[in-house]
Design a protein around this motif. Structure first.
Motif, PDB file in Angstrom:
ATOM      1  N   ALA A 100      25.151 -39.853  55.678  1.00  0.00           N
ATOM      2  CA  ALA A 100      26.489 -40.226  56.156  1.00  0.00           C
ATOM      3  C   ALA A 100      27.595 -39.638  55.288  1.00  0.00           C
ATOM      4  O   ALA A 100      28.756 -39.598  55.709  1.00  0.00           O
ATOM      5  CB  ALA A 100      26.623 -41.744  56.206  1.00  0.00           C
ATOM      6  N   GLY A 101      27.257 -39.214  54.056  1.00  0.00           N
ATOM      7  CA  GLY A 101      28.259 -38.629  53.163  1.00  0.00           C
ATOM      8  C   GLY A 101      28.686 -39.546  52.032  1.00  0.00           C
ATOM      9  O   GLY A 101      29.674 -39.270  51.339  1.00  0.00           O
ATOM     10  N   LYS A 102      27.941 -40.622  51.804  1.00  0.00           N
ATOM     11  CA  LYS A 102      28.345 -41.611  50.792  1.00  0.00           C
ATOM     12  C   LYS A 102      28.346 -41.023  49.389  1.00  0.00           C
ATOM     13  O   LYS A 102      29.324 -41.180  48.646  1.00  0.00           O
ATOM     14  CB  LYS A 102      27.388 -42.828  50.844  1.00  0.00           C
ATOM     15  N   THR A 103      27.264 -40.353  49.005  1.00  0.00           N
ATOM     16  CA  THR A 103      27.185 -39.807  47.650  1.00  0.00           C
ATOM     17  C   THR A 103      28.193 -38.686  47.446  1.00  0.00           C
ATOM     18  O   THR A 103      28.810 -38.584  46.379  1.00  0.00           O
ATOM     19  CB  THR A 103      25.759 -39.302  47.356  1.00  0.00           C
ATOM     20  N   ILE A 104      28.397 -37.851  48.463  1.00  0.00           N
ATOM     21  CA  ILE A 104      29.405 -36.792  48.352  1.00  0.00           C
ATOM     22  C   ILE A 104      30.785 -37.398  48.141  1.00  0.00           C
ATOM     23  O   ILE A 104      31.591 -36.884  47.360  1.00  0.00           O
ATOM     24  CB  ILE A 104      29.412 -35.911  49.616  1.00  0.00           C
ATOM     25  N   LEU A 105      31.054 -38.512  48.827  1.00  0.00           N
ATOM     26  CA  LEU A 105      32.345 -39.184  48.644  1.00  0.00           C
ATOM     27  C   LEU A 105      32.502 -39.625  47.195  1.00  0.00           C
ATOM     28  O   LEU A 105      33.553 -39.376  46.576  1.00  0.00           O
ATOM     29  CB  LEU A 105      32.441 -40.393  49.582  1.00  0.00           C
ATOM     30  N   LEU A 106      31.477 -40.264  46.627  1.00  0.00           N
ATOM     31  CA  LEU A 106      31.563 -40.715  45.239  1.00  0.00           C
ATOM     32  C   LEU A 106      31.733 -39.536  44.284  1.00  0.00           C
ATOM     33  O   LEU A 106      32.551 -39.585  43.361  1.00  0.00           O
ATOM     34  CB  LEU A 106      30.300 -41.507  44.871  1.00  0.00           C
ATOM     35  N   GLU A 107      30.962 -38.472  44.515  1.00  0.00           N
ATOM     36  CA  GLU A 107      31.032 -37.317  43.618  1.00  0.00           C
ATOM     37  C   GLU A 107      32.368 -36.577  43.745  1.00  0.00           C
ATOM     38  O   GLU A 107      32.839 -35.981  42.770  1.00  0.00           O
ATOM     39  CB  GLU A 107      29.854 -36.379  43.906  1.00  0.00           C
ATOM     40  N   THR A 108      32.983 -36.648  44.903  1.00  0.00           N
ATOM     41  CA  THR A 108      34.315 -36.046  45.066  1.00  0.00           C
ATOM     42  C   THR A 108      35.370 -36.894  44.364  1.00  0.00           C
ATOM     43  O   THR A 108      36.288 -36.361  43.728  1.00  0.00           O
ATOM     44  CB  THR A 108      34.651 -35.889  46.562  1.00  0.00           C
ATOM     45  N   ILE A 109      35.221 -38.224  44.449  1.00  0.00           N
ATOM     46  CA  ILE A 109      36.130 -39.106  43.703  1.00  0.00           C
ATOM     47  C   ILE A 109      36.003 -38.848  42.203  1.00  0.00           C
ATOM     48  O   ILE A 109      36.993 -38.814  41.476  1.00  0.00           O
ATOM     49  CB  ILE A 109      35.815 -40.584  44.017  1.00  0.00           C
ATOM     50  N   ALA A 110      34.754 -38.629  41.746  1.00  0.00           N
ATOM     51  CA  ALA A 110      34.504 -38.396  40.320  1.00  0.00           C
ATOM     52  C   ALA A 110      34.989 -37.029  39.860  1.00  0.00           C
ATOM     53  O   ALA A 110      35.167 -36.807  38.655  1.00  0.00           O
ATOM     54  CB  ALA A 110      33.013 -38.536  40.023  1.00  0.00           C
ATOM     55  N   GLY A 111      35.187 -36.090  40.806  1.00  0.00           N
ATOM     56  CA  GLY A 111      35.648 -34.751  40.440  1.00  0.00           C
ATOM     57  C   GLY A 111      34.554 -33.718  40.364  1.00  0.00           C
ATOM     58  O   GLY A 111      34.790 -32.575  39.964  1.00  0.00           O
ATOM     59  N   ILE A 112      33.336 -34.078  40.765  1.00  0.00           N
ATOM     60  CA  ILE A 112      32.231 -33.115  40.756  1.00  0.00           C
ATOM     61  C   ILE A 112      32.462 -32.046  41.814  1.00  0.00           C
ATOM     62  O   ILE A 112      32.124 -30.876  41.624  1.00  0.00           O
ATOM     63  CB  ILE A 112      30.893 -33.854  40.981  1.00  0.00           C
ATOM     64  N   TYR A 113      33.034 -32.459  42.939  1.00  0.00           N
ATOM     65  CA  TYR A 113      33.408 -31.516  43.995  1.00  0.00           C
ATOM     66  C   TYR A 113      34.914 -31.582  44.219  1.00  0.00           C
ATOM     67  O   TYR A 113      35.512 -32.650  44.100  1.00  0.00           O
ATOM     68  CB  TYR A 113      32.698 -31.840  45.315  1.00  0.00           C
ATOM     69  N   ALA A 114      35.481 -30.446  44.582  1.00  0.00           N
ATOM     70  CA  ALA A 114      36.902 -30.398  44.952  1.00  0.00           C
ATOM     71  C   ALA A 114      36.991 -30.425  46.470  1.00  0.00           C
ATOM     72  O   ALA A 114      36.299 -29.660  47.143  1.00  0.00           O
ATOM     73  CB  ALA A 114      37.554 -29.132  44.413  1.00  0.00           C
ATOM     74  N   PRO A 115      37.808 -31.295  47.044  1.00  0.00           N
ATOM     75  CA  PRO A 115      37.890 -31.375  48.505  1.00  0.00           C
ATOM     76  C   PRO A 115      38.556 -30.138  49.105  1.00  0.00           C
ATOM     77  O   PRO A 115      39.336 -29.459  48.449  1.00  0.00           O
ATOM     78  CB  PRO A 115      38.744 -32.626  48.728  1.00  0.00           C
ATOM     79  N   ASP A 116      38.209 -29.857  50.363  1.00  0.00           N
ATOM     80  CA  ASP A 116      38.875 -28.766  51.077  1.00  0.00           C
ATOM     81  C   ASP A 116      40.310 -29.165  51.426  1.00  0.00           C
ATOM     82  O   ASP A 116      41.227 -28.351  51.337  1.00  0.00           O
ATOM     83  CB  ASP A 116      38.103 -28.434  52.364  1.00  0.00           C
ATOM     84  N   THR A 117      40.468 -30.414  51.841  1.00  0.00           N
ATOM     85  CA  THR A 117      41.798 -30.940  52.144  1.00  0.00           C
ATOM     86  C   THR A 117      41.859 -32.395  51.702  1.00  0.00           C
ATOM     87  O   THR A 117      40.832 -33.039  51.474  1.00  0.00           O
ATOM     88  CB  THR A 117      42.116 -30.875  53.655  1.00  0.00           C
ATOM     89  N   GLY A 118      43.076 -32.922  51.592  1.00  0.00           N
ATOM     90  CA  GLY A 118      43.243 -34.328  51.253  1.00  0.00           C
ATOM     91  C   GLY A 118      43.532 -34.552  49.781  1.00  0.00           C
ATOM     92  O   GLY A 118      43.585 -33.605  48.982  1.00  0.00           O
ATOM     93  N   SER A 119      43.721 -35.835  49.431  1.00  0.00           N
ATOM     94  CA  SER A 119      44.098 -36.161  48.057  1.00  0.00           C
ATOM     95  C   SER A 119      43.415 -37.435  47.576  1.00  0.00           C
ATOM     96  O   SER A 119      43.000 -38.282  48.368  1.00  0.00           O
ATOM     97  CB  SER A 119      45.615 -36.338  47.958  1.00  0.00           C
ATOM     98  N   ILE A 120      43.299 -37.532  46.239  1.00  0.00           N
ATOM     99  CA  ILE A 120      42.756 -38.713  45.570  1.00  0.00           C
ATOM    100  C   ILE A 120      43.771 -39.137  44.515  1.00  0.00           C
ATOM    101  O   ILE A 120      44.172 -38.319  43.669  1.00  0.00           O
ATOM    102  CB  ILE A 120      41.415 -38.404  44.881  1.00  0.00           C
TER     103      ILE A 120
END
Length: 349
Positions: free
Chosen positions: A37-57
């Motif tokens: 569903a994308g749960k772990t990717i969401l957490l890792e994006t919040i943590a900064g492991i991945y940079a989002p294509d669009t949007g903000s934190i």
């Protein structure tokens, strides 16, 4: 405290699609969803492991979308612990403080304080390989908490543990959260985690957040057919809704169900098993939906058992073993199914 706006990210087979979430200061927030569903990717994006294509934190009103992970004030704990095997428990817990070059006396004080909070103060001199799974997870959580993060991210922290240890660690997580006031975002597959820990819940499907609310709102008033099915609303049927003066009749083919909804046309409806009353005689109540049928299955599941009554459609109910015995419910026996109009949740198709 934590505000996510329009977050999207494509990453191989997985993705996030226009995720919007707000997690309040000091809240225990759980993200629920199936594998992929994308749960772990969401957490890792919040943590900064991945940079989002669009949007903000944003954290505390400060945009951290492109901030280095180490500068975000976020701690993360994975389900497989990721402890350093060659370091003691105390050294593992204090690792981040040492990297930050804090004073040795402060490190020792913080490590001892945090380890005691997690109930592992006596284990500081041991290595991870000598610990149980529950003890290793406590050490991993302590290692993240010792840095006093603004947000603590927990990635399926209880999934690798046995049922007894999982239940004990749930209680400890609740106590730690109460003691520290740390904002927690916790992803899980276990519904028990939600009712034991969560202030609010978000349900994810295919990289999107499809519903957010309190545990009671999500489980008792699912917003979509997917949420209804995923949260265990077994009585899910398709039919045609006709609305008159705010009241609806839904033709399911074999039966007609009455409820209150503004949704017309082709619909899906769901009723939770615990909302279904099974009786041998017509049940005296204000409930508007009463149907006669035959018991087709009685499945004993510990304290509560699953009973299926065919009234033209198979309705699942949950009863105690004592109720089943008192009513004399068995396969082939006649029975009535009763449920209130308010128990029926309607979704457009």
């Amino acid at each position: 405290m934590l505000e996510i706006k329009g977050l999207s990210l494509a990453l191989g087979e997985f993705s996030l699609a226009d995720v919007n979430l707000t997690v309040r200061d000091g809240e225990y927030f759980i993200v629920l969803g199936p594998t992929g569903a994308g749960k772990t990717i969401l957490l890792e994006t919040i943590a900064g492991i991945y940079a989002p294509d669009t949007g903000s934190i944003a954290l505390d009103g400060l945009d951290v979308t492109r901030t280095d992970p180490k500068d975000r004030g976020i701690g993360m704990v994975y389900q497989d612990y990721m402890l350093f095997p060659h370091l003691t428990v105390g050294e593992n817990i204090g690792f981040g403080l040492k990297q930050r070059r804090d004073e040795p006396s402060l490190i020792a004080e913080r490590v001892s304080e945090t380890a005691d909070l997690l109930g592992i103060g006596r284990l500081l001199g041991r290595t991870p390989g000598t610990l149980s799974g529950g003890e290793q997870q406590r050490a991993a959580i302590a290692r993240a908490l010792v840095l006093r993060p603004g947000v603590l991210l927990l990635d399926e922290p209880l999934s690798a543990l046995d049922a007894v240890t999982r239940d004990r660690l749930r209680r400890e997580l609740k106590a730690v959260h109460r003691a520290t006031g740390t904002t927690v975002v916790h992803i899980t597959h276990h519904f028990e985690d939600i009712f034991a820990l969560a202030d609010r819940v978000a349900v994810m499907q295919d990289g999107k957040v499809v519903q957010t609310g309190t545990p009671d709102e999500v489980f008792r008033k699912p917003a979509t057919e997917f949420v209804a099915a995923f949260t265990g609303m077994e009585n899910v049927f398709y039919g045609v809704s006709r609305v008159r003066d705010g009241e609806a009749t839904i033709d399911l083919g074999a039966i007609v169900v009455r409820t209150v909804t503004a949704v017309e046309g082709d619909v899906c409806l769901g009723i939770r098993p615990e909302e279904v009353i099974v009786s041998r005689e017509p049940f005296e109540s204000s409930a508007t939906n009463v149907f006669f049928g035959t018991v087709t299955e009685v499945q004993q599941n510990g304290i509560f058992s699953r009973v299926v009554v065919d009234v033209g459609l198979p309705f699942v109910a949950v009863l105690t073993r004592q109720s089943i015995a008192r009513l004399g419910l068995a396969e082939g026996e006649p029975a009535y199914v009763t449920f209130k109009a308010s128990a029926v949740h309607v979704f457009g198709r």
